[in-house]
Each structure stands twice: as structure tokens, then as C-alpha cells.
Design an enzyme around this catalytic site. Structure first.
Site, PDB file in Angstrom:
ATOM      1  N   THR A  72      81.243 -47.836  -1.626  1.00  0.00           N
ATOM      2  CA  THR A  72      82.278 -48.500  -1.491  1.00  0.00           C
ATOM      3  C   THR A  72      82.029 -50.238  -1.323  1.00  0.00           C
ATOM      4  OG1 THR A  72      83.557 -49.002   0.559  1.00  0.00           O
ATOM      5  CG2 THR A  72      81.561 -48.292   1.124  1.00  0.00           C
ATOM      6  N   ASP A  73      83.130 -51.036  -1.609  1.00  0.00           N
ATOM      7  CA  ASP A  73      82.990 -52.382  -1.444  1.00  0.00           C
ATOM      8  C   ASP A  73      82.582 -52.905   0.048  1.00  0.00           C
ATOM      9  OD1 ASP A  73      85.507 -51.955  -0.248  1.00  0.00           O
ATOM     10  OD2 ASP A  73      86.386 -53.540  -1.538  1.00  0.00           O
ATOM     11  N   GLU A  74      82.785 -51.911   0.919  1.00  0.00           N
ATOM     12  CA  GLU A  74      82.780 -52.347   2.282  1.00  0.00           C
ATOM     13  C   GLU A  74      81.176 -52.668   2.655  1.00  0.00           C
ATOM     14  OE1 GLU A  74      85.303 -50.227   5.118  1.00  0.00           O
ATOM     15  OE2 GLU A  74      86.563 -49.767   3.460  1.00  0.00           O
TER      16      GLU A  74
ATOM     17  N   TYR B 121      80.892 -46.923   9.455  1.00  0.00           N
ATOM     18  CA  TYR B 121      81.115 -46.541   8.173  1.00  0.00           C
ATOM     19  C   TYR B 121      80.397 -47.060   7.192  1.00  0.00           C
ATOM     20  CZ  TYR B 121      83.323 -45.747   3.702  1.00  0.00           C
ATOM     21  OH  TYR B 121      83.553 -45.649   2.340  1.00  0.00           O
TER      22      TYR B 121
ATOM     23  N   LYS C  93      76.989 -45.998   4.688  1.00  0.00           N
ATOM     24  CA  LYS C  93      77.101 -46.349   3.488  1.00  0.00           C
ATOM     25  C   LYS C  93      76.180 -47.278   2.778  1.00  0.00           C
ATOM     26  CE  LYS C  93      79.638 -44.372   0.816  1.00  0.00           C
ATOM     27  NZ  LYS C  93      79.356 -43.117   0.310  1.00  0.00           N
TER      28      LYS C  93
END
Ligand code: NAD
Ligand code: TYD
Length: 355
Positions: free
Chosen positions: A132-134, A158, A162
Site C-alpha cells: 500500500t501507499d500508506e 495497519y 504492511k
């Protein structure tokens, strides 16, 4: 064949359906069937010998080792994860277990399997990790979009879990030579999206006459990509990505949350007008913000376009219209996923938020 993990979730099931619509190469689908996994997403594959479904955990080493030995996949696409930021705030444990420990155990099993391969199968083998970009953290308004070289600055349990999984994948390449690929994608939307995330939640609540809970001032920005475009990007990276590389995937489509909600209301006003003529906008309710809420994500997807020729094929206008249409046509699916466990989650996440 390929092994797909988490293939009963939102993106994974779209990926499996698209894969088998385009090729006859079989898919072994390993999914734990958590609250987010739904075999109904794959109902059109019932009786299709090209799809083998196994309920199980990526962290179950004995199971994964057995499946690898038995089916000899040429590639693995790892979608399996806990994926919802709000749930990670309420209970981070499952995120650590699956996203970190699960990925680690999966990598260990894959390393042993790959180590035993020879010839072409060894040469061609790939482990593609879907991320993810997060992991890059939060941008200020004027900051440039995330590039692959950006520092990792995850802010939620989260995104931290990741980020840890991405680092493990990277380390298995550098240390052991495992042929890995990593994709970091922005927010997806589209069919089969579990209605805990912004877009499906707003559609489902609007149709049910419930409040549309906008966190904080609603000016947080996300980049949105239609899920089928994410799937095509993954297929492209799997086919032609350079081993060990990271590819950012995005829709070139930054929007503040409140604009997304207003767009959905306008589409529903057009496609399913309320009998009284009132707009769905009347249901918008600003509620207490998410703790540690990232202000802005934006993806610079020029590397994947330059190196691999991938671009999204849907605009937000076309993709969001298809998405609303899908939810209007699949209300039985929505009703079935709104089980007791779903209602408990809605109570946990929203009851304490002050309007
Ligand atoms: P999802 O929550 O809809 O689905 C996750 C799937 O993984 C479910 O089917 C679940 O049953 C399965 N799963 C969970 N734990 C497992 C375990 N231990 N073993 C095997 N299966 C397990 O998630 P999604 O939105 O489809 O996301 C898929 C992947 O893409 C995730 O890795 C996520 O981090 C990443 N991603 C998602 C988005 C997004 O906008 N949804 C954007 C970028 C990246
Ligand atoms: P979400 O779909 O949970 O994805 P992520 O947090 O991974 O980006 O949320 C998207 C944005 O919408 C995020 O800024 C939080 C916001 N949001 C709301 O305003 N209300 C809601 O009820 C939800 C679920 C999200």
C-alpha cells in the site's frame, strides 16, 4: 499455476476472476476466510477446475509447505492481510500476526520451496507482494506525490505492519536472492468491496437511509484507483517487472473525502432518486476524526508507466459510476455480508463518534 493468497477478499477475488477470464493458467487460492474473505465473491468459479480453493492461514507453515510441494506454482501473489486502518486502531494484534508473522512464515516456506527448484522453473519463479501507499506516511498539501524511493513513515498499526512486511520481502531478496516484486498501490474501489471502507460504506448507508459518517473535516485526500486497474498493474508487474524492484501503482486521481461522498450522493440522486426528491447529501454527518488520521496520500505512478507501459484505463468518473451500478445491482450480496459480526463492528467504530 500460480498461488494467490487472500483471493477471497476484495482485491484478491477481483484478481482471480480477471486472471481466469484472461488465461487458462490455474489458480491455487489460499485464504483464511476472515470476516473480510467471502467465497461468494468466487461463486462464478464453482465447478471450474482451474480454480482450487483452500481455506487456510499464510502463517500455517506446514500447510503452505505442503501446498507448494504438491502444486509447484511458478509464482505467488500475496494479497493476504488485515487491511482496515480503523480495525487496526481498535485491535492491532491480528495485523501483527497476519501482516508481519504471516508474511514472514510465508516467505520462509517459499524460500525453502524456491531453493529446491531447478532450471527454468527456478529462473522464472516470482514472489509478488501486494502493498500500500500508506507505508510512506502522510503528505502535506504541497508535497510531491510518493515515489518508490520515499522514506517509509507509517503512522497506523495497519501501515506499520504492511511496512514491516515490505521490509521482510526486500530482505529476502537481498539476503537470499528470492526473486521478489513489490507493488505499493493507492486506495482501490469497485465491485466486491467490503462495506467497512469509505466508498462502499457510503453507498450502503445512503441506500439504507443511514447517516454518512465523514471523519473530521472531510478534507483528507486519497488517490483512488479502480480495482480492475490495480489487477492489470499486478499482472503487468508479474509478467515484466524487474526482480527486486518496487512499483508504485495509482490512479492519478487525488480527491478529498468529502468530494467522494458528494459525488456518490449525486450519482445516487440520479440513479436511485429518493421518492421525496430530497438529495442523499442530507444524510452527511461529520463525526469525530480517526486518531492519527493521515492527511494526504498521493502516488507518482510514472515508473510503472515508463518501464512497463502500464496506465489506468478507467477514469474516476467511469469507475465510480460502474461501482455504484454494481452496488445497486447486488444488494443481496450486501445484505449477506452485513452479518452479526459486521453489525458489531459498526457499533464498535461509530457508536462513540460524536456527530
Ligand atoms: P481484504 O481485507 O478485502 O481481503 C483480505 C483477504 O485476506 C481476505 O479474504 C482474508 O480472508 C484474507 N486473509 C486475512 N488474513 C489471512 C491469513 N492469515 N491467511 C490467509 N488469508 C488471510 O483486503 P483487500 O482490500 O482486498 O487488500 C488486499 C491486499 O492489498 C492487502 O495486502 C492490502 O494491504 C493491499 N492493498 C489494499 C488496498 C485497498 O485500497 N483495499 C490498497 C493498496 C494495497
Ligand atoms: P478507508 O476506506 O478506511 O481507507 P484508508 O483509511 O486505508 O485510506 O478510508 C478512506 C478515507 O475515508 C480515510 O481518510 C478515512 C475516511 N473515512 C471516513 O471519513 N468515514 C468512514 O466511515 C470511513 C470508513 C472512512
Amino acid at each position: 499455476m500460480i498461488l494467490v493468497t487472500g483471493g477471497a477478499g476484495f482485491i484478491g477475488s477481483n484478481f482471480v476472476l480477471d486472471w481466469l477470464a484472461q488465461t487458462d493458467e490455474p489458480v491455487l487460492n489460499l485464504d483464511k476466510l476472515t470476516y473480510a474473505g467471502n467465497q461468494e465473491n468466487l461463486v462464478t468459479l464453482h465447478g471450474d477446475a482451474r480454480h482450487i480453493f483452500v481455506q487456510g492461514d499464510i502463517g500455517d507453515s506446514a500447510l503452505v509447505e505442503r501446498l507448494l510441494a504438491q502444486h509447484q506454482p511458478r509464482a505467488i501473489v500475496n494479497f493476504a492481510a488485515e487491511s482496515h486502518v480503523d480495525r487496526s486502531i481498535h485491535g492491532p494484534e491480528d495485523f501483527i500476526q497476519t501482516n508481519i508473522m504471516g508474511t514472514f512464515r510465508l516467505l520462509e516456506a517459499v524460500r525453502a520451496y524456491w531453493g529446491g527448484l531447478t532450471g527454468d522453473l527456478r529462473q522464472a519463479f516470482r514472489f509478488l507482494h501486494v502493498s500500500t501507499d500508506e507505508v510512506y506516511g502522510s503528505l502535506a498539501k504541497e508535497d510531491p506525490a510518493f515515489c518508490e524511493g520515499n522514506r517509509y513513515e507509517p503512522n497506523s498499526p495497519y501501515s506499520a505492519s504492511k511496512a514491516a512486511s515490505d521490509h521482510l520481502v526486500r530482505a529476502y531478496h537481498h539476503t537470499y536472492g528470492l526473486p521478489v516484486l513489490t507493488t505499493n498501490c493507492s486506495n482501490n474501489y469497485g465491485p466486491l468491496h467490503f462495506p467497512e471502507k469509505l466508498i462502499p460504506l457510503m453507498i450502503v448507508n445512503a441506500l439504507a437511509g443511514k447517516p454518512l459518517p465523514v471523519y473530521g473535516d472531510g478534507m483528507q485526500v486519497r488517490d483512488w484507483l479502480y480495482v480492475k486497474d490495480h489487477c492489470s498493474a499486478i499482472r503487468r508487474v508479474l509478467a515484466a517487472g524487474r526482480v527486486g524492484e518496487v512499483y508504485n501503482v495509482g490512479g492519478w486521481n487525488e480527491m478529498p473525502n468529502i468530494d467522494i461522498v458528494n459525488t456518490l450522493c449525486a450519482l445516487l440522486d440520479e440513479m436511485r432518486p429518493k421518492s421525496g426528491g430530497e438529495s442523499y447529501r442530507a444524510q452527511i454527518a461529520y463525526v469525530t476524526d480517526r486518531p492519527g488520521h493521515d492527511r494526504r496520500y498521493a502516488i507518482d505512478a510514472s515508473k510503472i508507466e515508463r518501464e512497463l507501459g502500464w496506465k489506468p484505463s478507467e477514469t474516476f468518473d467511469t469507475g465510480i459510476r460502474k461501482t455504484v451500478q454494481w452496488y445497486l445491482g447486488n444488494q443481496a450480496w450486501v445484505a449477506r455480508v452485513q452479518s452479526g459480526a459486521y453489525r458489531e463492528w459498526v457499533q464498535t467504530n461509530y457508536a462513540q463518534r460524536v456527530a
